[in-house]
Design an enzyme around this catalytic site. Structure first.
Site, PDB file in Angstrom:
ATOM      1  N   ASP A  16       0.647  -1.421   0.145  1.00 14.69           N
ATOM      2  CA  ASP A  16      -0.101  -0.044   0.010  1.00 14.69           C
ATOM      3  C   ASP A  16       0.882   1.302   0.004  1.00 14.69           C
ATOM      4  O   ASP A  16       0.684   2.171  -0.868  1.00 14.69           O
ATOM      5  CB  ASP A  16      -1.013   0.009   1.236  1.00 14.69           C
ATOM      6  CG  ASP A  16      -1.955  -1.164   1.134  1.00 14.69           C
ATOM      7  OD1 ASP A  16      -2.458  -1.338   0.102  1.00 14.69           O
ATOM      8  OD2 ASP A  16      -2.267  -1.614   2.353  1.00 14.69           O
ATOM      9  N   ARG A  97      -0.912   1.253  16.554  1.00 14.08           N
ATOM     10  CA  ARG A  97      -1.277   2.215  15.745  1.00 14.08           C
ATOM     11  C   ARG A  97      -1.062   3.592  16.436  1.00 14.08           C
ATOM     12  O   ARG A  97      -0.932   4.953  15.954  1.00 14.08           O
ATOM     13  CB  ARG A  97      -2.686   2.223  15.011  1.00 14.08           C
ATOM     14  CG  ARG A  97      -2.834   0.969  14.234  1.00 14.08           C
ATOM     15  CD  ARG A  97      -1.697   0.918  13.346  1.00 14.08           C
ATOM     16  NE  ARG A  97      -1.647  -0.350  12.330  1.00 14.08           N
ATOM     17  CZ  ARG A  97      -0.668  -0.926  11.929  1.00 14.08           C
ATOM     18  NH1 ARG A  97       0.376  -0.719  12.454  1.00 14.08           N
ATOM     19  NH2 ARG A  97      -0.801  -1.726  11.051  1.00 14.08           N
ATOM     20  N   ASP A 126      -7.675   0.088  11.215  1.00  9.62           N
ATOM     21  CA  ASP A 126      -6.607   1.025  11.324  1.00  9.62           C
ATOM     22  C   ASP A 126      -6.869   2.281  10.858  1.00  9.62           C
ATOM     23  O   ASP A 126      -6.264   3.349  11.506  1.00  9.62           O
ATOM     24  CB  ASP A 126      -5.418   0.252  10.696  1.00  9.62           C
ATOM     25  CG  ASP A 126      -4.728  -0.598  11.292  1.00  9.62           C
ATOM     26  OD1 ASP A 126      -5.004  -1.005  12.484  1.00  9.62           O
ATOM     27  OD2 ASP A 126      -3.989  -1.424  10.566  1.00  9.62           O
ATOM     28  N   SER A 178      -2.161 -10.194   3.673  1.00  7.34           N
ATOM     29  CA  SER A 178      -1.946  -8.670   4.235  1.00  7.34           C
ATOM     30  C   SER A 178      -1.575  -9.242   5.693  1.00  7.34           C
ATOM     31  O   SER A 178      -2.064  -9.805   6.422  1.00  7.34           O
ATOM     32  CB  SER A 178      -3.369  -8.238   4.348  1.00  7.34           C
ATOM     33  OG  SER A 178      -3.306  -6.961   4.966  1.00  7.34           O
TER      34      SER A 178
END
Length: 406
Positions: A16, A97, A126, A178
């Site tokens: 990404d 995060r 996320d 992923s």
């Protein structure tokens, strides 16, 4: 697109974020892109990132070592809370995060950036976790989330975009899971795992350890020491938090500990299937709970279990930097004043077997609990206790019987 001159990108070097750098420059008038890679224990994944980021268009790359703060200020407080999401998930991605986003905000402000960009999809958790943290520290900052506005619709199309722009990738279409890795865990999603009917290909996907079937036939013993709920030593050797997590990952991974296959409820409303590897974390949670069994009184222990559920939701939902999370942490810390002692465990083929627990603050009294003769407990006292404790049940039964006779 809005007028953006400088963007700070949360950069991992994965699929990404690798394609986001040229995409930003194409769509925001060749804006400057500053990449920030947070080191939270990815290991070799950080190798070669600076060269890769600059080749794809970034003006510079920050690599920020956040391991110690991550472990001490995010992981251990969550372990002390006993917070587990939906009985299985030890929150590996969730609490990483907020610390990453907080550091990115600090760099964005120092760089005078106009916006912060992340590579989270519009389907995932996320995006919420990153953006809530950004709002907590830079409420005025513009946030760019390409997955919500670009024309790419799948990871297959992302790969095609990368190939068209000569962006090197360390994945193939066949291994395009992923993944998210840090010092605490490794997650796997996508491909065959999207169908819950499929058994995970453990021999192919596991990286932090082996499956229980391939673990040694001999058990491994380990003793953890805690001070006020925080692990401080393994087998008598004092260690810092980062070293403890790494050591337990090695021990747990080698013995097939901490593999969780679950279908969870995402914050955005859908269910998703993932496989999580959390070998060291699984050992820590088990040991900490074992110590609390003897150090906490019944009411505190039971009430704390309810707090743990709410705490896990807050972490999973990205609400780390909120008054409620801070208040719950204050409660948890107060419960940990006496959670000091040693827990001995036996690791064997995916199992954690209790092998002994001691604490100077233990509330367990062998003289009271014994089945043998004692001089401190009068068993006759229990009759009065039961009569009073059971009085509401007795009254209800008597009333019911009386009504039936009328």
């Amino acid at each position: 697109m809005a007028e953006i001159k400088k963007v700070v990108l949360a950069y991992s070097g994965g699929l990404d974020t690798s394609i986001i750098i040229p995409w930003l420059k194409e769509n925001y008038n060749n804006c400057e892109v500053i990449a920030v890679a947070a080191d939270v224990g990815q290991g070799k994944e950080l190798s070669g990132l600076e060269e890769k980021a600059k080749k794809t268009g970034a003006s510079k790359l920050y690599i920020e070592d956040l391991n110690q703060v991550f472990v001490e200020d995010f992981i251990f407080p969550t372990v002390k809370a006993g917070a587990v999401y939906e009985n299985k998930y030890l929150l590996g991605t969730s609490f990483a995060r907020p610390i990453i986003a907080k550091r990115i905000v600090e760099i964005a402000k120092a760089e005078g950036a106009d916006a912060i960009c992340h590579g989270c999809t519009g389907k995932g958790n996320d995006q919420v976790r990153f953006e809530l943290a950004i709002k907590a520290f830079a409420p005025e900052m513009k946030i760019i989330a390409p997955w919500r506005i670009w024309n790419l619709k799948s990871r297959e199309e992302e790969i095609e975009y990368a190939e068209a722009h000569n962006i090197p990738l360390n994945i193939t279409r066949e291994t395009n899971y992923s993944k998210d890795k840090n010092i605490w865990h490794l997650s796997h999603e996508g491909l065959d795992l999207e169908d819950p009917a499929n058994e995970p290909k453990y021999d192919e996907i596991l990286e932090l350890g082996v499956s229980p079937m391939k673990a040694p036939d001999k058990a491994t013993y380990v003793t953890l020491h805690f001070e006020k709920g925080v692990p401080t030593a393994i087998d008598g050797e004092k260690m810092d938090g980062v070293s403890i997590v790494k050591k337990l990952n090695e021990l747990g991974g080698a013995n097939g500990i901490g593999i969780a296959d679950m279908v969870e409820n995402r914050l955005v409303g859908m269910k998703s299937r993932g496989v999580y590897e959390t070998p060291g974390g699984t050992i820590l949670y088990h040991a900490h709970n074992k110590l609390e069994e003897i150090c906490l009184d019944r009411d505190t222990y039971h009430y704390k279990q309810g707090v743990a559920l709410r705490f896990a939701e807050l972490v999973y939902y990205g609400q780390w930097f909120t008054p409620l999370r801070e208040a719950l942490s204050a409660f948890v810390d107060s419960t940990q004043e006496t959670v000091t002692g040693d827990v001995k465990l036996k690791l064997y083929k995916g199992n954690i077997i209790d092998a002994g627990v001691t604490s100077p603050y233990s509330l367990y009294d062998e003289e009271i609990a014994t089945f043998d003769e004692d001089e401190v407990y009068n068993q006759a006292d229990s009759a009065g206790f039961i009569n009073l404790f059971g009085l509401p049940i007795k009254v209800q039964a008597m009333k019911k019987a009386k009504n039936q006779q009328q």
